[in-house]
Write a protein that holds these residues in place. Structure first.
Motif, mmCIF file in Angstrom:
data_model
loop_
_atom_site.group_PDB
_atom_site.id
_atom_site.type_symbol
_atom_site.label_atom_id
_atom_site.label_comp_id
_atom_site.label_asym_id
_atom_site.label_seq_id
_atom_site.Cartn_x
_atom_site.Cartn_y
_atom_site.Cartn_z
ATOM 1 N N MET A 1 0.833 -1.164 -0.028
ATOM 2 C CA MET A 1 0.000 0.148 0.011
ATOM 3 C C MET A 1 0.682 1.080 -0.114
ATOM 4 O O MET A 1 0.498 2.109 -0.652
ATOM 5 N N GLU A 2 1.861 1.190 0.703
ATOM 6 C CA GLU A 2 2.784 2.467 1.083
ATOM 7 C C GLU A 2 3.599 2.637 -0.592
ATOM 8 O O GLU A 2 3.516 3.730 -0.950
ATOM 9 N N LYS A 3 3.865 1.399 -1.166
ATOM 10 C CA LYS A 3 4.679 1.607 -2.222
ATOM 11 C C LYS A 3 3.650 2.188 -3.425
ATOM 12 O O LYS A 3 4.036 3.092 -4.363
ATOM 13 N N LEU A 4 2.279 1.774 -3.376
ATOM 14 C CA LEU A 4 1.326 2.202 -4.379
ATOM 15 C C LEU A 4 1.195 3.969 -4.020
ATOM 16 O O LEU A 4 1.373 4.639 -5.045
ATOM 17 N N GLN A 5 1.238 4.548 -2.862
ATOM 18 C CA GLN A 5 1.051 5.867 -2.621
ATOM 19 C C GLN A 5 2.362 6.718 -3.114
ATOM 20 O O GLN A 5 2.291 7.588 -3.581
ATOM 21 N N ILE A 6 3.409 5.913 -2.801
ATOM 22 C CA ILE A 6 4.559 6.694 -3.244
ATOM 23 C C ILE A 6 4.790 6.860 -4.782
ATOM 24 O O ILE A 6 5.026 7.852 -5.388
ATOM 25 N N PHE A 7 4.417 5.518 -5.522
ATOM 26 C CA PHE A 7 4.211 5.593 -6.708
ATOM 27 C C PHE A 7 3.211 6.681 -7.424
ATOM 28 O O PHE A 7 3.614 7.309 -8.302
ATOM 29 N N LEU A 8 1.997 6.931 -6.627
ATOM 30 C CA LEU A 8 1.268 7.946 -7.053
ATOM 31 C C LEU A 8 1.733 9.336 -6.743
ATOM 32 O O LEU A 8 1.375 10.360 -7.806
ATOM 33 N N VAL A 9 2.520 9.633 -5.967
ATOM 34 C CA VAL A 9 3.072 10.894 -5.674
ATOM 35 C C VAL A 9 3.881 11.348 -6.632
ATOM 36 O O VAL A 9 4.086 12.325 -7.167
ATOM 37 N N ILE A 10 4.853 10.393 -6.992
ATOM 38 C CA ILE A 10 5.769 10.692 -8.034
ATOM 39 C C ILE A 10 5.304 10.770 -9.411
ATOM 40 O O ILE A 10 5.588 11.717 -10.107
ATOM 41 N N LEU A 11 4.154 9.842 -9.666
ATOM 42 C CA LEU A 11 3.412 10.207 -11.103
ATOM 43 C C LEU A 11 2.562 11.700 -10.951
ATOM 44 O O LEU A 11 2.699 12.265 -11.996
ATOM 45 N N ALA A 12 2.223 12.181 -9.890
ATOM 46 C CA ALA A 12 1.537 13.319 -9.862
ATOM 47 C C ALA A 12 2.715 14.469 -10.382
ATOM 48 O O ALA A 12 2.401 15.298 -10.716
ATOM 49 N N GLY A 13 3.632 14.344 -9.399
ATOM 50 C CA GLY A 13 4.575 15.351 -9.403
ATOM 51 C C GLY A 13 5.204 15.331 -10.847
ATOM 52 O O GLY A 13 5.523 16.364 -11.469
ATOM 53 N N LEU A 14 5.485 14.352 -11.552
ATOM 54 C CA LEU A 14 5.837 14.181 -12.932
ATOM 55 C C LEU A 14 4.724 14.815 -13.810
ATOM 56 O O LEU A 14 5.190 15.687 -14.816
#
Length: 175
Positions: A1-14
């Motif tokens: 779950m944490e990995k998914l949140q980190i991935f979404l934050v990186i994707l939003a920043g990109l």
């Protein structure tokens, strides 16, 4: 779950980064188009092809006197007339009436050939290899004061000093 949140934050920043780069490119393009207006393309002539052909034939007739075409005044690429300034006549600051003077020293009165020092014969030169003095053959049990005295006496002659120097260079090489 944490990995998914980190991935979404990186994707939003990109996504935000790409969106800002596109907006900046659009603004730059709009600003450049305002600064540099496009050159006006001349429109097509209102005359027909037949009228143009008649004009060209009239210009090519040998009977017609050549009429000088008035030349338009030169303009800048932006369409403004060029300034009618006249450059001042160049003048040189060089003084050509002054004669050059040599800064070399005057020749002195001396012989054309240099006199070389008189050559010495090799027989008169001191030798580096002479017979070894008997002071070098002193037994090891001799007193140190006697040894110092004999070394001091042997180093007084130039040939012995020369021999000692050559031996020191041979025995203690630097390279």
């Amino acid at each position: 779950m944490e990995k998914l949140q980190i991935f979404l934050v990186i994707l939003a920043g990109l996504g935000v980064f790409i969106w800002r780069m596109v907006q900046k490119a659009i603004e730059t393009t709009a600003r450049e188009s305002q600064e540099r207006p496009r050159p006006k393309v001349p429109s097509l002539p209102d005359t027909s092809f037949k009228e143009l052909l008649k004009q060209m034939q009239a210009q090519n007739q040998p009977d017609a006197a050549p009429r000088p075409q008035p030349t338009p005044p030169p303009t800048t690429p932006a369409g403004r007339p060029l300034p009618r300034e006249v450059a001042p006549q160049p003048h040189s600051l060089e003084r050509t009436e002054v004669r050059p003077v040599s800064l070399e020293e005057k020749a002195t009165a001396r012989a054309n050939q240099e006199t070389a020092p008189r050559a010495r014969r090799a027989a008169t030169l001191p030798r580096a290899t002479t017979s070894i003095p008997s002071a070098y053959n002193v037994p090891t049990k001799a007193k140190s004061s006697q040894t110092r005295r004999t070394v001091r006496d042997t180093l007084r002659s130039a040939s012995d000093v020369r021999a000692a120097f050559v031996l020191s260079e041979v025995l203690r090489r630097k390279f």
